[in-house]
Design a protein around this motif. Sequence first.
Motif, PDB file in Angstrom:
ATOM      1  N   LYS A  93      48.278  26.383  31.267  1.00  0.00           N
ATOM      2  CA  LYS A  93      47.863  26.552  29.864  1.00  0.00           C
ATOM      3  C   LYS A  93      47.308  27.950  29.627  1.00  0.00           C
ATOM      4  N   ILE A  94      46.557  28.463  30.587  1.00  0.00           N
ATOM      5  CA  ILE A  94      46.028  29.827  30.470  1.00  0.00           C
ATOM      6  C   ILE A  94      47.191  30.819  30.409  1.00  0.00           C
ATOM      7  N   LEU A  95      48.196  30.622  31.254  1.00  0.00           N
ATOM      8  CA  LEU A  95      49.379  31.492  31.251  1.00  0.00           C
ATOM      9  C   LEU A  95      50.084  31.444  29.892  1.00  0.00           C
ATOM     10  N   GLU A  96      50.250  30.242  29.349  1.00  0.00           N
ATOM     11  CA  GLU A  96      50.901  30.089  28.043  1.00  0.00           C
ATOM     12  C   GLU A  96      50.084  30.737  26.939  1.00  0.00           C
ATOM     13  N   ALA A  97      48.783  30.482  26.950  1.00  0.00           N
ATOM     14  CA  ALA A  97      47.908  30.999  25.905  1.00  0.00           C
ATOM     15  C   ALA A  97      47.837  32.523  25.927  1.00  0.00           C
ATOM     16  N   ALA A  98      47.958  33.104  27.107  1.00  0.00           N
ATOM     17  CA  ALA A  98      47.886  34.565  27.233  1.00  0.00           C
ATOM     18  C   ALA A  98      49.122  35.231  26.640  1.00  0.00           C
ATOM     19  N   ARG A  99      50.188  34.460  26.489  1.00  0.00           N
ATOM     20  CA  ARG A  99      51.462  34.981  25.979  1.00  0.00           C
ATOM     21  C   ARG A  99      51.922  36.206  26.758  1.00  0.00           C
ATOM     22  N   GLN A 100      51.611  36.172  28.025  1.00  0.00           N
ATOM     23  CA  GLN A 100      52.034  37.220  28.942  1.00  0.00           C
ATOM     24  C   GLN A 100      52.617  36.542  30.163  1.00  0.00           C
ATOM     25  N   ASP A 101      53.230  37.329  31.020  1.00  0.00           N
ATOM     26  CA  ASP A 101      53.831  36.770  32.218  1.00  0.00           C
ATOM     27  C   ASP A 101      52.867  36.754  33.394  1.00  0.00           C
ATOM     28  N   ALA A 102      51.617  37.181  33.178  1.00  0.00           N
ATOM     29  CA  ALA A 102      50.661  37.229  34.284  1.00  0.00           C
ATOM     30  C   ALA A 102      49.243  36.960  33.781  1.00  0.00           C
ATOM     31  N   ILE A 103      48.449  36.347  34.661  1.00  0.00           N
ATOM     32  CA  ILE A 103      47.027  36.166  34.394  1.00  0.00           C
ATOM     33  C   ILE A 103      46.265  36.530  35.656  1.00  0.00           C
ATOM     34  N   GLU A 104      45.022  36.915  35.481  1.00  0.00           N
ATOM     35  CA  GLU A 104      44.139  37.160  36.617  1.00  0.00           C
ATOM     36  C   GLU A 104      42.976  36.190  36.503  1.00  0.00           C
ATOM     37  N   ILE A 105      42.688  35.528  37.607  1.00  0.00           N
ATOM     38  CA  ILE A 105      41.582  34.579  37.634  1.00  0.00           C
ATOM     39  C   ILE A 105      40.691  34.885  38.821  1.00  0.00           C
ATOM     40  N   LYS A 106      39.480  34.403  38.750  1.00  0.00           N
ATOM     41  CA  LYS A 106      38.566  34.464  39.888  1.00  0.00           C
ATOM     42  C   LYS A 106      38.489  33.055  40.454  1.00  0.00           C
ATOM     43  N   ARG A 107      38.837  32.951  41.710  1.00  0.00           N
ATOM     44  CA  ARG A 107      38.883  31.650  42.376  1.00  0.00           C
ATOM     45  C   ARG A 107      37.553  30.910  42.247  1.00  0.00           C
ATOM     46  N   SER A 108      36.446  31.620  42.462  1.00  0.00           N
ATOM     47  CA  SER A 108      35.130  30.969  42.423  1.00  0.00           C
ATOM     48  C   SER A 108      34.794  30.452  41.030  1.00  0.00           C
ATOM     49  N   GLU A 109      35.222  31.183  39.987  1.00  0.00           N
ATOM     50  CA  GLU A 109      34.950  30.738  38.619  1.00  0.00           C
ATOM     51  C   GLU A 109      35.716  29.463  38.291  1.00  0.00           C
ATOM     52  N   ILE A 110      36.964  29.396  38.704  1.00  0.00           N
ATOM     53  CA  ILE A 110      37.770  28.190  38.464  1.00  0.00           C
ATOM     54  C   ILE A 110      37.190  27.019  39.263  1.00  0.00           C
ATOM     55  N   ALA A 111      36.793  27.282  40.507  1.00  0.00           N
ATOM     56  CA  ALA A 111      36.193  26.229  41.338  1.00  0.00           C
ATOM     57  C   ALA A 111      34.913  25.700  40.689  1.00  0.00           C
ATOM     58  N   ASP A 112      34.077  26.595  40.166  1.00  0.00           N
ATOM     59  CA  ASP A 112      32.845  26.175  39.480  1.00  0.00           C
ATOM     60  C   ASP A 112      33.178  25.334  38.246  1.00  0.00           C
ATOM     61  N   GLN A 113      34.188  25.752  37.524  1.00  0.00           N
ATOM     62  CA  GLN A 113      34.587  25.058  36.297  1.00  0.00           C
ATOM     63  C   GLN A 113      35.019  23.615  36.586  1.00  0.00           C
ATOM     64  N   PHE A 114      35.676  23.409  37.720  1.00  0.00           N
ATOM     65  CA  PHE A 114      36.177  22.080  38.053  1.00  0.00           C
ATOM     66  C   PHE A 114      35.320  21.366  39.098  1.00  0.00           C
ATOM     67  N   HIS A 115      34.184  21.963  39.439  1.00  0.00           N
ATOM     68  CA  HIS A 115      33.250  21.366  40.395  1.00  0.00           C
ATOM     69  C   HIS A 115      33.955  20.985  41.699  1.00  0.00           C
ATOM     70  N   CYS A 116      34.662  21.972  42.239  1.00  0.00           N
ATOM     71  CA  CYS A 116      35.358  21.751  43.502  1.00  0.00           C
ATOM     72  C   CYS A 116      35.136  22.973  44.390  1.00  0.00           C
ATOM     73  N   VAL A 117      35.581  22.877  45.610  1.00  0.00           N
ATOM     74  CA  VAL A 117      35.442  24.000  46.536  1.00  0.00           C
ATOM     75  C   VAL A 117      36.561  25.015  46.269  1.00  0.00           C
ATOM     76  N   PRO A 118      36.308  26.298  46.532  1.00  0.00           N
ATOM     77  CA  PRO A 118      37.340  27.321  46.311  1.00  0.00           C
ATOM     78  C   PRO A 118      38.637  27.061  47.077  1.00  0.00           C
ATOM     79  N   SER A 119      38.546  26.400  48.227  1.00  0.00           N
ATOM     80  CA  SER A 119      39.766  26.114  48.990  1.00  0.00           C
ATOM     81  C   SER A 119      40.689  25.165  48.213  1.00  0.00           C
ATOM     82  N   GLN A 120      40.138  24.366  47.309  1.00  0.00           N
ATOM     83  CA  GLN A 120      40.968  23.498  46.466  1.00  0.00           C
ATOM     84  C   GLN A 120      41.819  24.352  45.529  1.00  0.00           C
ATOM     85  N   ILE A 121      41.244  25.441  45.037  1.00  0.00           N
ATOM     86  CA  ILE A 121      41.989  26.360  44.175  1.00  0.00           C
ATOM     87  C   ILE A 121      43.100  27.017  44.999  1.00  0.00           C
ATOM     88  N   ASN A 122      42.776  27.423  46.222  1.00  0.00           N
ATOM     89  CA  ASN A 122      43.799  27.991  47.117  1.00  0.00           C
ATOM     90  C   ASN A 122      44.943  27.017  47.314  1.00  0.00           C
TER      91      ASN A 122
END
Length: 155
Positions: A14-43
Motif C-alpha cells: 500500500k505504501i508503494l502504491e500510495a507513493a505512486r513511484q516504483d520505489a520506497i525507503e523504509i526503516k526496518r525498526s520503525e515498521i517493526a515498532d508499528q506492528f509490535h514485532c521484532v525487526p527480524s519479522q520485517i526481514n
Amino acid sequence: MSNISDIIEQHLKKILEAARQDAIEIKRSEIADQFHCVPSQINYVINTRFTVEKGYIVESKRGGGGYIRIIRIQHQDKSELIDDIIEMINPQVTQQAALDILERLLEEEIVTKREAKIILSAIGRNTLAFQLPLRDEVRARVLTSMLSTLKYLNK
C-alpha cells in the motif's frame, strides 16, 4: 484471518502504491515498532514476499541512518517481462520460485487464475516425478515453453 507477515506485506504494498513511484525507503525498526514485532519479522517478509521472482529489487543500508529500499521492477511491455522471466528461470527453477513467478504473472494480468492453475499442475513436483536437479531443469523447460507461447499470444 491474516498472519502478521501477510499484514506487513499488504502494508508495504500500500505504501508503494500510495507513493505512486516504483520505489520506497523504509526503516526496518520503525515498521517493526508499528506492528509490535521484532525487526527480524520485517526481514522475513522482505526476503520472502519482495523477491526478484515477484517483481521487486531490495537494497539495504545498515547502520544508524540505514534503510531498506524496495523497488518495483517495471517493464515496457508484457513481452519484455516474459523475456526477463525466461532468462531468470533458465537453466533451472525451483518449485517456490516458479510459484512466485506465477503469482507475478497473475498480478500483471498476463495469465488468468485458470491458466495459472493449469501451469501449476504441469510444473508441480507430483507431475515432474524426477530427482533433483533434473526436476528443476525440466520445470524450467516446461515453464519456458509455456511462457514463450504466452508471449506470442499476447502480441
